[in-house]
Design an enzyme around this catalytic site. Structure first.
Site, mmCIF file in Angstrom:
data_model
loop_
_atom_site.group_PDB
_atom_site.id
_atom_site.type_symbol
_atom_site.label_atom_id
_atom_site.label_comp_id
_atom_site.label_asym_id
_atom_site.label_seq_id
_atom_site.Cartn_x
_atom_site.Cartn_y
_atom_site.Cartn_z
ATOM 1 N N ASP A 1 0.852 -1.173 0.000
ATOM 2 C CA ASP A 1 0.000 0.000 0.000
ATOM 3 C C ASP A 1 0.902 1.242 0.000
ATOM 4 O O ASP A 1 2.108 1.132 0.244
ATOM 5 C CB ASP A 1 -0.900 -0.029 1.242
ATOM 6 C CG ASP A 1 -1.797 1.191 1.332
ATOM 7 O OD1 ASP A 1 -2.306 1.635 0.291
ATOM 8 O OD2 ASP A 1 -1.973 1.707 2.452
ATOM 9 N N ASP B 1 -6.476 -2.669 3.523
ATOM 10 C CA ASP B 1 -5.400 -3.568 3.100
ATOM 11 C C ASP B 1 -5.569 -4.979 3.657
ATOM 12 O O ASP B 1 -4.751 -5.843 3.380
ATOM 13 C CB ASP B 1 -4.038 -3.019 3.556
ATOM 14 C CG ASP B 1 -3.771 -1.615 3.042
ATOM 15 O OD1 ASP B 1 -4.063 -1.374 1.862
ATOM 16 O OD2 ASP B 1 -3.291 -0.772 3.822
#
Length: 934
Positions: A140, A575
């Site tokens: 991420d 995530d």
């Protein structure tokens, strides 16, 4: 809910391979048992009258029923040879991995973040070896590569850009192009946490003199009203603090405060804002805005709206969200403002800033009342409530008036570029999956050195003229058809160019950039193979504007398509799906809560700690895989010695060893050295693992646990078992004890078992690259434990009564004890010497280069000192501990002859190894430098 997915149970590659090895051992067990059973059925015959095989013999030894003899003897041999299956191996591996996790990873000061007082955390212990074999990292951006400490930096109001600062990415871009950029900050600039804005045109009421003061007023009120922030503390700008769902939202409210629109109190129905310079310069008014409805943000809507009523009765809807969702809901007649604002958004995105668009709409009371009834009805639903609320929100979030956009800076974490560079040298490919605009994602990739100017880029974007034309017509079926065709063309074109680059260049550097809309169609079953092939060719991949579900789908694409070990790292709830999908999930304990950490397998505080986690702890975990092949070797050696005796015993199932030997061989006499080896084995020090990240590729190649290694260990076991059996039986065949009697079965079996215990423990030392005092203690205790047990058993009446006293009174025992282990280990010793001289592994070359340097991970004092140093100070401190030992050829260790191929391979150049150079290098061993006497 659209981004939710089932929780997957993770099973390491080691466990799957271990299952296959156990099946192979079971097959081996069946074969040797079948050989013994067939031999028994063939050998048994009444002509051997001294066996007493008369008519009254039991069925197991009845020559007239050989099938029964085969079956029952088969079961006997299964029991006899069952030691070949290493049941204790599972316990040993669990002990090693548990200690590695709780003592080495959790307590590593190099992965301790002092600012937040956060150590590393291993939340599982069965994936340690996976850390040493990772080939793809999915990361991420926000909070993972960046600090997630948002600061209001620039904005655009009515098409006018405000803010004069420069971001790190702008300065980095200027350096790449050779431009010299100077930063000038005004003396009156305001800088607090969440606000780093410098432009006097908007500060202290100066916005009233701008060409669009009414638009500025709407901009500030949107910042102060459209949010879900909770204020805490006193009602003064200096002492108040804000609790927000995200750092972005807090930064926008802090910006409104600094612009003179101070949000200081919230009730269930009202927001109170202290407005400065609205009616006239210097005047401060407290205004209460009634909050009628809040249309919350989610990953599907990508926007947030608030319906409020002014004190004078005005009804207004304020909306903030992504540029794509806001622009398609604007009222007509704003083409020029929309075009200018979009240009400003691209400018902000190129600077690496996070952008949001702001808009508002004045509502007619009658229209609002009708809509509010539908909204209230949707809130009361028990089924499909979220979906209905989104549908009702669509009815009012339209005909918006564009105000402008905000630009928030999120700086890179410390050490991210160097960490990515190190991991790239280790052969790991890094993918960045983010929800930001494509311009922002590309510039962040440049800033963290995920891509560079010398890398060829393949950009697959939905922001093309042909796609825009179709989107303006609004036909969804046509949009889907055109976009899928465009994505197919771009993938095919990019794949051909990438394959051409591979054929024309030795080591091409390629980068793929794709946005979320195109990724949706690229993941279609008909195109995903093409996407996978292109992605695997590229050195790095950047996916922008992706949803949490798309992150997981991309991870799954590589995980199943490439069949390589994958690692996902993130810090937020969005995530979680990606973290759970990868082989190894790493959570960043940042500012977005603990959802990512709770879903992860390992947790760290900063992205830069990933290099220590993989290159040091991952390699150590992978090196411990040698425990498995060693376990296989020692059990096979022990069992085959019994198997060779079976031929001499007429396949009768007679035991060569005592029952206690079978029971304690794995549990007591050989268990402790294996655990010590698994815990402390390392081929190079931690600093050298990071200095030569190319060593990490040994894990990718699975250098220590392949079927070729298993076969080599099996051959060694066969050879050593033959030495143990035949040497011991031959040397003792004519041996007599002190009373003149021949040595019996228990005497010979005990002598052979002594040789087995001593040899397999000494063989472990030959495997070790680093031998500590714990190795000496463990091996000594194991051998002494055997002798202590043998002496105790010899004092107890039974089969072993006085056996040790008998065999130790003969010279044969001492000759056997000294010579048999030497002969058994001679082949392994010679092979290791030849291999190190003529076919050295990369780590062995590094060992030779740094053979006189001390281990940098010894000494608790050094670790204590390092924990209080900055990274640069820590690096200098580590370097200061190393002796200055250089080559006598040119002054650089890199120029030592015989190692050209290793360093050439690091730069993508093939240089074959020269055996004579290696011999010459080995013959020129310099003496270690000694400190001068004081």
């Amino acid at each position: 809910m659209m981004n939710a997915m089932n929780v997957l149970s993770k099973r390491s590659t080691l466990e799957r391979k271990l299952d296959k090895l156990i099946l192979a051992l079971l097959a081996t067990l069946f074969v040797i048992c079948a050989v013994g059973a067939i031999g028994s059925a063939t050998f048994i015959n009444r002509k051997y009258y001294y066996f007493g095989l008369g008519k009254g013999v039991e069925a197991q030894f009845n020559p007239d029923n050989r099938l029964m003899v085969f079956a029952r003897t088969m079961l006997t041999f299964v029991t006899l040879f069952s030691t070949i299956v290493p049941i204790s191996l599972y316990v040993t591996i669990e002990v090693i991995e548990y200690i590695q996790s709780t003592q080495f990873i959790d307590k590593d000061l190099h992965m301790y973040h002092a600012e937040t007082d956060t150590p590393a955390l291993a939340r599982t212990s069965n994936l340690n070896e996976e850390l040493g074999q990772v080939e793809y990292i999915f990361s991420d951006k926000t909070g993972t590569l960046t600090r997630n400490m948002m600061e209001f930096f620039k904005c655009s109001i009515g098409g006018e850009v405000y803010g004069t600062g420069m971001t790190e990415i702008e300065m980095g871009g200027a350096q790449r192009t050779g431009k010299r950029m100077e930063m000038h900050k005004s003396a009156n600039a305001v800088h607090e946490k969440g606000f780093n804005f410098d432009d006097t045109r908007l500060m202290r009421g100066a916005w009233r003199n701008e060409p669009n003061p009414d638009m500025c007023k709407e901009f500030f009120r949107c910042l102060a009203i459209c949010h879900t922030v909770l204020p805490e503390g006193e009602d003064c700008p200096e002492k108040i603090t804000y609790q927000a769902a995200s750092p972005d939202e807090a930064a926008l409210v802090i910006a409104a405060k600094n612009f003179g629109f101070f949000f200081y109190r919230r009730t269930p129905t009202k927001i109170y804002v202290r407005e400065s310079h609205v009616e006239e310069m210097g005047k401060i008014d407290d205004a209460g805005y009634e909050i009628l409805n809040i249309l919350e943000f989610n990953s599907t809507r990508k926007r947030q709206s608030v319906v409020c009523r002014y004190p004078d009765g005005r009804l207004v809807l304020y909306c903030k969200g992504g540029d794509a969702v806001i622009s398609e809901r604007l009222a007509r007649g704003q083409d020029d403002l929309k075009r200018i604002t979009m240009e400003n958004l691209e400018q902000f995105g190129s600077a690496g800033l996070r952008t949001l668009c702001l808009a508002y709409r004045d509502l007619n009371p009658e229209i609002y009342e009708g809509w509010n009834e539908k909204f209230t009805w949707a809130k009361k639903l028990l089924e499909d409530r979220e979906k209905k609320l989104d549908e009702v929100a669509e009815l009012i979030e339209k005909e918006l008036i564009l105000i402008g956009c905000t630009a928030i800076e999120d700086r890179l974490q410390e050490g991210v570029p160097s960490c990515i560079e190190t991991l790239s040298k280790a052969g790991i490919k890094i993918w960045m999956l983010t929800g930001d605009k494509i311009e922002t994602a590309i510039n962040i990739a440049y800033a963290c050195e995920l891509t560079s100017n010398d890398m060829k880029q393949f950009i697959i974007s939905s922001e093309t003229d042909s796609i825009r034309e179709v989107e303006e017509r609004g036909d969804r079926d046509e949009i889907a058809r055109v976009m899928k065709e465009e994505v197919r063309k771009e993938l095919s074109k990019s794949l051909k160019e990438a394959q051409h680059c591979i054929r024309s260049a030795s080591d091409p550097k390629l980068t793929l950039v794709i946005d979320g809309k195109c990724l949706t169609y690229a993941l279609d079953p008909n195109l995903r193979t093409m996407l996978l092939n292109l992605s695997l060719i590229c050195t790095s991949v950047v996916c922008c504007r992706v949803t949490p579900l798309q992150k997981a789908e991309v991870t799954d694409l590589v995980k199943k398509g490439a069949r390589k070990i994958t690692l996902s790292i993130g810090d937020g709830a969005n995530d979680v799906a990606m973290i759970r999908m990868a082989h190894v999930g790493v959570g960043i304990s940042g500012l977005e809560g603990m959802q990512a950490v709770m879903a992860s397998d390992f947790a760290i505080a900063q992205f830069r700690f990933l290099s220590d986690l993989l290159l040091m702890h991952g390699r150590c975990g992978f090196l411990s895989l040698q425990v498995i092949t060693y376990f296989f070797y020692k059990n096979l050696t022990f069992t085959l010695t019994q198997f060779w005796f079976t031929f001499q015993a007429g396949f009768s199932g007679q035991k060569f060893y005592h029952d206690w030997f079978d029971s304690l061989y794995n549990v007591v006499f050989t268990s402790l050295p294996v655990i010590v080896f698994g815990l402390f084995e390392k081929d190079v020090s931690a600093s050298l693992s990071k200095k030569y990240p190319q060593l990490y590729k040994e894990g990718m190649r699975n250098s220590y646990f392949s079927w070729r290694d298993v076969a080599a260990w099996a051959l060694s076991a066969v050879y050593q078992s033959l030495v143990f059996y035949h040497f011991v039986t031959a040397s003792s065949s004519a041996g007599l004890n002190s009373s003149g009697k021949m040595l019996g079965l228990r005497d010979v079996g005990t002598m052979a078992f002594t040789c087995v215990v001593v040899t397999v423990n000494l063989r472990l030392l030959l495997m070790c690259n680093s031998i500590t005092r714990w190795h000496h203690i463990a091996i000594s205790l194991s051998i002494l434990a055997w002798f202590a047990f043998a002496f105790i058993c010899s004092l107890v009446r039974g089969n072993l009564y006085h056996v040790v006293h008998v065999i130790m009174s003969t010279v044969y025992f001492y000759l056997t004890f000294l010579l048999v282990p030497i002969v058994a280990l001679l082949g392994d010793f010679l092979w290791q010497g030849v291999q190190r001289l003529f076919f050295p592994y990369d780590y062995q070359i590094v060992q030779e280069i740094h053979r006189h340097e001390p281990d940098d991970y010894t000494g608790a004092g050094n670790l204590h000192i390092r924990s209080h140093l900055t990274p640069d100070q820590e690096r200098n401190f580590a370097i200061s501990l190393l002796p200055r030992d250089t080559s006598k050829y040119t002054g650089f260790a890199f120029d030592s002859p015989g190692y050209e191929s290793f360093f050439a391979s690091q730069h993508g150049v093939h240089a074959p190894q020269k055996a004579w150079d290696v011999i010459r290098r080995a013959s020129m061993r310099t003496k270690p430098k000694t400190l001068p006497k004081k």
